[in-house]
Design a protein around this motif. Structure first.
Motif, mmCIF file in Angstrom:
data_model
loop_
_atom_site.group_PDB
_atom_site.id
_atom_site.type_symbol
_atom_site.label_atom_id
_atom_site.label_comp_id
_atom_site.label_asym_id
_atom_site.label_seq_id
_atom_site.Cartn_x
_atom_site.Cartn_y
_atom_site.Cartn_z
ATOM 1 N N SER A 74 0.830 -1.212 0.000
ATOM 2 C CA SER A 74 0.000 0.000 0.000
ATOM 3 C C SER A 74 0.858 1.253 0.000
ATOM 4 C CB SER A 74 -0.943 0.002 1.206
ATOM 5 O OG SER A 74 -1.838 -1.081 1.139
ATOM 6 N N VAL A 75 1.900 1.263 0.825
ATOM 7 C CA VAL A 75 2.803 2.416 0.870
ATOM 8 C C VAL A 75 3.476 2.589 -0.488
ATOM 9 C CG1 VAL A 75 4.950 3.311 1.876
ATOM 10 C CG2 VAL A 75 3.172 2.377 3.370
ATOM 11 N N SER A 76 4.010 1.526 -1.044
ATOM 12 C CA SER A 76 4.679 1.606 -2.346
ATOM 13 C C SER A 76 3.746 2.139 -3.422
ATOM 14 C CB SER A 76 5.213 0.234 -2.761
ATOM 15 O OG SER A 76 6.235 -0.184 -1.899
ATOM 16 N N GLY A 77 2.518 1.658 -3.429
ATOM 17 C CA GLY A 77 1.542 2.119 -4.408
ATOM 18 C C GLY A 77 1.242 3.601 -4.282
ATOM 19 N N LEU A 78 1.077 4.073 -3.058
ATOM 20 C CA LEU A 78 0.796 5.495 -2.850
ATOM 21 C C LEU A 78 2.020 6.355 -3.163
ATOM 22 C CD1 LEU A 78 -1.494 5.340 0.294
ATOM 23 C CD2 LEU A 78 -2.152 5.974 -2.035
ATOM 24 N N VAL A 79 3.201 5.880 -2.809
ATOM 25 C CA VAL A 79 4.424 6.615 -3.133
ATOM 26 C C VAL A 79 4.535 6.781 -4.644
ATOM 27 C CG1 VAL A 79 6.960 6.461 -3.140
ATOM 28 C CG2 VAL A 79 5.686 6.082 -1.016
ATOM 29 N N SER A 80 4.178 5.751 -5.404
ATOM 30 C CA SER A 80 4.250 5.837 -6.864
ATOM 31 C C SER A 80 3.288 6.880 -7.422
ATOM 32 C CB SER A 80 3.980 4.476 -7.509
ATOM 33 O OG SER A 80 2.602 4.149 -7.454
ATOM 34 N N LEU A 81 2.286 7.260 -6.633
ATOM 35 C CA LEU A 81 1.327 8.290 -7.033
ATOM 36 C C LEU A 81 1.674 9.657 -6.443
ATOM 37 C CD1 LEU A 81 -1.912 6.167 -6.654
ATOM 38 C CD2 LEU A 81 -0.825 6.876 -8.792
ATOM 39 N N GLY A 82 2.848 9.755 -5.807
ATOM 40 C CA GLY A 82 3.311 11.042 -5.295
ATOM 41 C C GLY A 82 3.066 11.305 -3.826
ATOM 42 N N VAL A 83 2.510 10.336 -3.112
ATOM 43 C CA VAL A 83 2.265 10.531 -1.684
ATOM 44 C C VAL A 83 3.594 10.438 -0.937
ATOM 45 C CG1 VAL A 83 1.158 9.534 0.368
ATOM 46 C CG2 VAL A 83 -0.098 9.673 -1.805
ATOM 47 N N VAL A 84 3.779 11.353 0.006
ATOM 48 C CA VAL A 84 4.978 11.367 0.842
ATOM 49 C C VAL A 84 4.561 10.928 2.244
ATOM 50 C CG1 VAL A 84 6.783 12.804 1.854
ATOM 51 C CG2 VAL A 84 6.028 13.216 -0.510
ATOM 52 N N GLN A 96 10.409 2.876 4.601
ATOM 53 C CA GLN A 96 9.140 3.342 4.029
ATOM 54 C C GLN A 96 8.392 4.299 4.960
ATOM 55 O OE1 GLN A 96 7.227 -0.532 3.022
ATOM 56 N NE2 GLN A 96 7.119 0.337 0.955
ATOM 57 N N GLY A 97 8.921 4.534 6.143
ATOM 58 C CA GLY A 97 8.236 5.377 7.113
ATOM 59 C C GLY A 97 7.284 4.602 7.997
ATOM 60 N N VAL A 98 7.418 3.286 8.030
ATOM 61 C CA VAL A 98 6.517 2.424 8.808
ATOM 62 C C VAL A 98 7.051 2.274 10.230
ATOM 63 C CG1 VAL A 98 5.545 0.097 9.013
ATOM 64 C CG2 VAL A 98 5.767 1.181 6.754
ATOM 65 N N ASN A 103 2.879 -3.977 20.073
ATOM 66 C CA ASN A 103 2.223 -5.281 19.896
ATOM 67 C C ASN A 103 2.425 -5.864 18.495
ATOM 68 O OD1 ASN A 103 0.473 -3.659 18.440
ATOM 69 N ND2 ASN A 103 -1.374 -4.553 19.304
ATOM 70 N N GLY A 104 3.235 -5.186 17.644
ATOM 71 C CA GLY A 104 3.577 -5.727 16.332
ATOM 72 C C GLY A 104 2.775 -5.213 15.159
ATOM 73 N N ASP A 105 1.784 -4.347 15.389
ATOM 74 C CA ASP A 105 1.065 -3.731 14.270
ATOM 75 C C ASP A 105 2.012 -2.780 13.543
ATOM 76 O OD1 ASP A 105 -1.228 -5.022 15.196
ATOM 77 O OD2 ASP A 105 -1.943 -3.257 16.287
ATOM 78 N N HIS A 106 1.741 -2.543 12.267
ATOM 79 C CA HIS A 106 2.557 -1.619 11.480
ATOM 80 C C HIS A 106 1.692 -0.445 11.045
ATOM 81 C CE1 HIS A 106 5.229 -5.261 10.302
ATOM 82 N NE2 HIS A 106 5.583 -4.743 11.470
ATOM 83 N N VAL A 107 2.243 0.784 11.182
ATOM 84 C CA VAL A 107 1.494 2.001 10.879
ATOM 85 C C VAL A 107 2.368 2.948 10.071
ATOM 86 C CG1 VAL A 107 0.167 3.924 11.850
ATOM 87 C CG2 VAL A 107 0.347 1.779 13.128
ATOM 88 N N ALA A 108 1.753 3.616 9.085
ATOM 89 C CA ALA A 108 2.428 4.663 8.320
ATOM 90 C C ALA A 108 1.459 5.827 8.164
ATOM 91 C CB ALA A 108 2.866 4.141 6.957
ATOM 92 N N TRP A 109 1.994 7.042 8.164
ATOM 93 C CA TRP A 109 1.173 8.246 8.110
ATOM 94 C C TRP A 109 1.530 9.090 6.897
ATOM 95 C CZ3 TRP A 109 3.537 6.401 12.469
ATOM 96 C CH2 TRP A 109 2.711 6.051 13.543
ATOM 97 N N PHE A 110 0.515 9.770 6.370
ATOM 98 C CA PHE A 110 0.690 10.719 5.275
ATOM 99 C C PHE A 110 -0.392 11.774 5.411
ATOM 100 C CE2 PHE A 110 -2.155 7.412 3.897
ATOM 101 C CZ PHE A 110 -3.073 7.992 3.048
ATOM 102 N N SER A 111 -0.316 12.818 4.614
ATOM 103 C CA SER A 111 -1.293 13.903 4.707
ATOM 104 C C SER A 111 -2.016 14.095 3.388
ATOM 105 C CB SER A 111 -0.601 15.212 5.088
ATOM 106 O OG SER A 111 -0.036 15.115 6.368
ATOM 107 N N ASP A 112 -3.247 14.573 3.476
ATOM 108 C CA ASP A 112 -3.973 14.961 2.272
ATOM 109 C C ASP A 112 -3.543 16.380 1.898
ATOM 110 O OD1 ASP A 112 -5.465 16.784 3.821
ATOM 111 O OD2 ASP A 112 -7.357 15.704 3.613
ATOM 112 N N PRO A 113 -4.046 16.939 0.808
ATOM 113 C CA PRO A 113 -3.595 18.273 0.392
ATOM 114 C C PRO A 113 -3.847 19.396 1.405
ATOM 115 C CG PRO A 113 -4.652 17.164 -1.439
ATOM 116 C CD PRO A 113 -4.880 16.313 -0.211
ATOM 117 N N ASP A 114 -4.778 19.185 2.329
ATOM 118 C CA ASP A 114 -5.045 20.192 3.358
ATOM 119 C C ASP A 114 -4.278 19.957 4.644
ATOM 120 O OD1 ASP A 114 -7.232 22.301 2.666
ATOM 121 O OD2 ASP A 114 -7.884 20.447 1.698
ATOM 122 N N GLY A 115 -3.425 18.941 4.669
ATOM 123 C CA GLY A 115 -2.631 18.663 5.856
ATOM 124 C C GLY A 115 -3.311 17.791 6.883
ATOM 125 N N ASN A 116 -4.478 17.228 6.549
ATOM 126 C CA ASN A 116 -5.120 16.272 7.445
ATOM 127 C C ASN A 116 -4.241 15.032 7.507
ATOM 128 O OD1 ASN A 116 -7.718 17.621 7.990
ATOM 129 N ND2 ASN A 116 -8.052 17.335 5.799
#
Length: 124
Positions: A74-84, A96-98, A103-116
């Motif tokens: 999912s991260v790779s796919g979004l990065v290919s579309l310009g998501v940072v 990848q920023g993960v 407890n072993g869950d993996h999380v990555a964060w990004f923002s929409d164009p308004d910074g949400n």
């Protein structure tokens, strides 16, 4: 009382056209309605209303998140579309920023164009 009612998610946007482009073309959500006040998306059977506002408050925490089966893909796919993806001081994140939770869950964060702040989580 609300256990059998569907949740409606909201996100603010200062420019609905820009928000529509991001949520529809980058995140792949289907538009189900649009008017001068909001663009409404189908977020896997959850209604997401991206609502027009004059100014977006930035609370500093995640406002929307998605559970994904394969975070790396999912991260790779979004990065290919310009998501940072965000990096946070004091958090050990991989290339990848993960971040791996205690407890072993993996999380990555990004923002929409308004910074949400948005997140992806792969639960273990």
């Amino acid at each position: 009382m609300l256990a059998t009612s569907d949740v409606v998610a909201f996100a603010p946007a200062t420019d609905l056209a820009r928000a529509r482009t991001f949520y529809e073309r980058v995140l792949g959500l289907r538009v189900i309605d649009e008017n001068a006040y909001a663009v409404v998306f189908d977020a896997h059977r959850t209604m997401l209303r991206v609502t027009a506002v004059a100014k977006v408050a930035h609370p500093g925490y995640t406002v929307l998140g998605w559970r994904v089966a394969d975070l790396s893909k999912s991260v790779s796919g979004l990065v290919s579309l310009g998501v940072v993806f965000a990096r946070y001081d004091g958090m050990e994140q991989d290339a990848q920023g993960v971040w791996t939770t205690p407890n072993g869950d993996h999380v990555a964060w990004f923002s929409d164009p308004d910074g949400n702040v948005l997140s992806l989580t792969e639960f273990r």
